[in-house]
Design a protein around this motif. Sequence first.
Motif, short mmCIF file in Angstrom:
data_model
loop_
_atom_site.label_atom_id
_atom_site.label_comp_id
_atom_site.label_asym_id
_atom_site.label_seq_id
_atom_site.Cartn_x
_atom_site.Cartn_y
_atom_site.Cartn_z
N ALA A 92 0.83 -1.21 0.00
CA ALA A 92 0.00 0.00 0.00
C ALA A 92 0.86 1.25 0.00
O ALA A 92 0.59 2.22 -0.73
CB ALA A 92 -0.93 -0.01 1.21
N LEU A 93 1.94 1.24 0.80
CA LEU A 93 2.83 2.39 0.83
C LEU A 93 3.54 2.55 -0.51
O LEU A 93 3.69 3.67 -1.02
CB LEU A 93 3.85 2.23 1.95
CG LEU A 93 4.89 3.34 2.08
CD1 LEU A 93 4.23 4.69 2.30
CD2 LEU A 93 5.87 3.03 3.22
N ALA A 96 1.23 4.17 -2.97
CA ALA A 96 1.13 5.61 -2.72
C ALA A 96 2.37 6.33 -3.21
O ALA A 96 2.28 7.42 -3.81
CB ALA A 96 0.91 5.86 -1.22
N GLY A 99 2.26 6.41 -7.11
CA GLY A 99 1.27 7.38 -7.57
C GLY A 99 1.71 8.80 -7.34
O GLY A 99 1.56 9.67 -8.23
N MET A 100 2.27 9.07 -6.16
CA MET A 100 2.73 10.41 -5.84
C MET A 100 3.83 10.85 -6.81
O MET A 100 3.79 11.97 -7.35
CB MET A 100 3.27 10.44 -4.41
CG MET A 100 3.97 11.71 -3.99
SD MET A 100 4.59 11.63 -2.28
CE MET A 100 5.79 10.31 -2.42
N GLY A 174 -1.44 11.46 -2.97
CA GLY A 174 -0.44 10.43 -2.75
C GLY A 174 0.49 10.76 -1.60
O GLY A 174 0.84 9.88 -0.80
N TRP A 175 0.87 12.03 -1.49
CA TRP A 175 1.76 12.43 -0.40
C TRP A 175 1.06 12.31 0.95
O TRP A 175 1.65 11.81 1.92
CB TRP A 175 2.24 13.86 -0.63
CG TRP A 175 3.44 14.26 0.17
CD1 TRP A 175 4.10 13.51 1.11
CD2 TRP A 175 4.13 15.50 0.11
NE1 TRP A 175 5.16 14.20 1.63
CE2 TRP A 175 5.21 15.42 1.03
CE3 TRP A 175 3.96 16.65 -0.63
CZ2 TRP A 175 6.09 16.49 1.23
CZ3 TRP A 175 4.85 17.71 -0.44
CH2 TRP A 175 5.90 17.62 0.49
N SER A 177 -1.39 10.29 1.66
CA SER A 177 -1.53 8.85 1.93
C SER A 177 -0.21 8.25 2.36
O SER A 177 -0.16 7.40 3.26
CB SER A 177 -2.04 8.15 0.66
OG SER A 177 -3.28 8.68 0.24
N TYR A 178 0.87 8.70 1.73
CA TYR A 178 2.21 8.22 2.09
C TYR A 178 2.51 8.49 3.56
O TYR A 178 3.05 7.63 4.27
CB TYR A 178 3.22 8.92 1.18
CG TYR A 178 4.65 8.80 1.61
CD1 TYR A 178 5.42 7.71 1.24
CD2 TYR A 178 5.25 9.81 2.38
CE1 TYR A 178 6.75 7.61 1.64
CE2 TYR A 178 6.57 9.71 2.77
CZ TYR A 178 7.31 8.61 2.40
OH TYR A 178 8.62 8.52 2.78
N LEU A 181 0.38 6.13 5.74
CA LEU A 181 0.80 4.73 5.62
C LEU A 181 2.19 4.50 6.21
O LEU A 181 2.48 3.41 6.72
CB LEU A 181 0.79 4.32 4.15
CG LEU A 181 -0.60 4.19 3.51
CD1 LEU A 181 -0.49 4.06 2.00
CD2 LEU A 181 -1.36 3.01 4.10
N SER A 198 8.87 -1.11 0.35
CA SER A 198 7.88 -0.24 -0.27
C SER A 198 8.41 0.32 -1.59
O SER A 198 7.65 0.46 -2.56
CB SER A 198 7.52 0.90 0.68
OG SER A 198 6.94 0.41 1.87
#
Length: 281
Positions: A92-93, A96, A99-100, A174-175, A177-178, A181, A198
């Motif tokens: 998951a990380l 993110a 994507g970021m 994304g940031w 979420s990062y 996470l 990750s």
Amino acid sequence: MSEKLLACSSRRVTSTPPVVPVSHTSGSATLLTLLSMSCIQFGAALSGQAMDAYGSLSVTAWRLVWAALVMTLVARPAFSRFSRAHWLAAGALGLAMAGMTLCFFGAIERIPLALDVAIEFLGPLTVATFGARRGRALVWPFVAAAGVLMLSRNGAGWIGEPLGMALAFGAGIGWGSYILLMKKVGAMFAGLEGLSVSLIFAAVVAVPFGFAQSGMHVAPQELVLTAGLALLVPLLPYAGNDYTAPSACVVFRPLDECRAGNRCTGRIHGVRPAIGCPPVG
């Protein structure tokens, strides 16, 4: 009896970890924050020529591949010890992170760098606002939004492509979420293992996008350029972080304050992930 009480009291005092005064650490922490931010900004600025030549998706993919390779060699994660929960958290990380990074550098091709960075920063700013739990902290997102609007217009009207703006907002999501996470990953993994695993996931996610853009062709010059760019972002900004503690937080106070045992309070001082201080709450 009094001697026993005195001895117990003495043991309790000596077992208390020393708290380093903030004044002794704020200078070095500020320097670390400035160096980290400089690496990110120079890394983004220097990516322009490489992205013009090879495309943002391809350059970003190979940047993440190099970062994953170097971090894996440094951290040497014990893959056989990881449970399903470890793999899911790291995956998951990594998603993110991919994507970021893809969104951020994709936006640079379409909108000015300053506008891209300002929009992306709304992600961690939102996390900091909700983490601060103070009413006055709600003012800062509105201030930031006003600043983004000012950067989005010039004398001729709106600047930048709508797709570029959307990608910048995607990078901000994304940031944010990062950051959230990373707290979980930092609690589950030892040392730099979480970051290295990750990054492997992030590279796996990004490489298909890179190949789709480059047509499965990778020039040797691109590999050399992306190796250098990977050192600036993401390796150097995070190389000094201590990932040995069981919890993680976003450094809205200097990193060294967290290492001294203080709580992260949500005060914005510089945004970078850190392990070693308890989250607010």
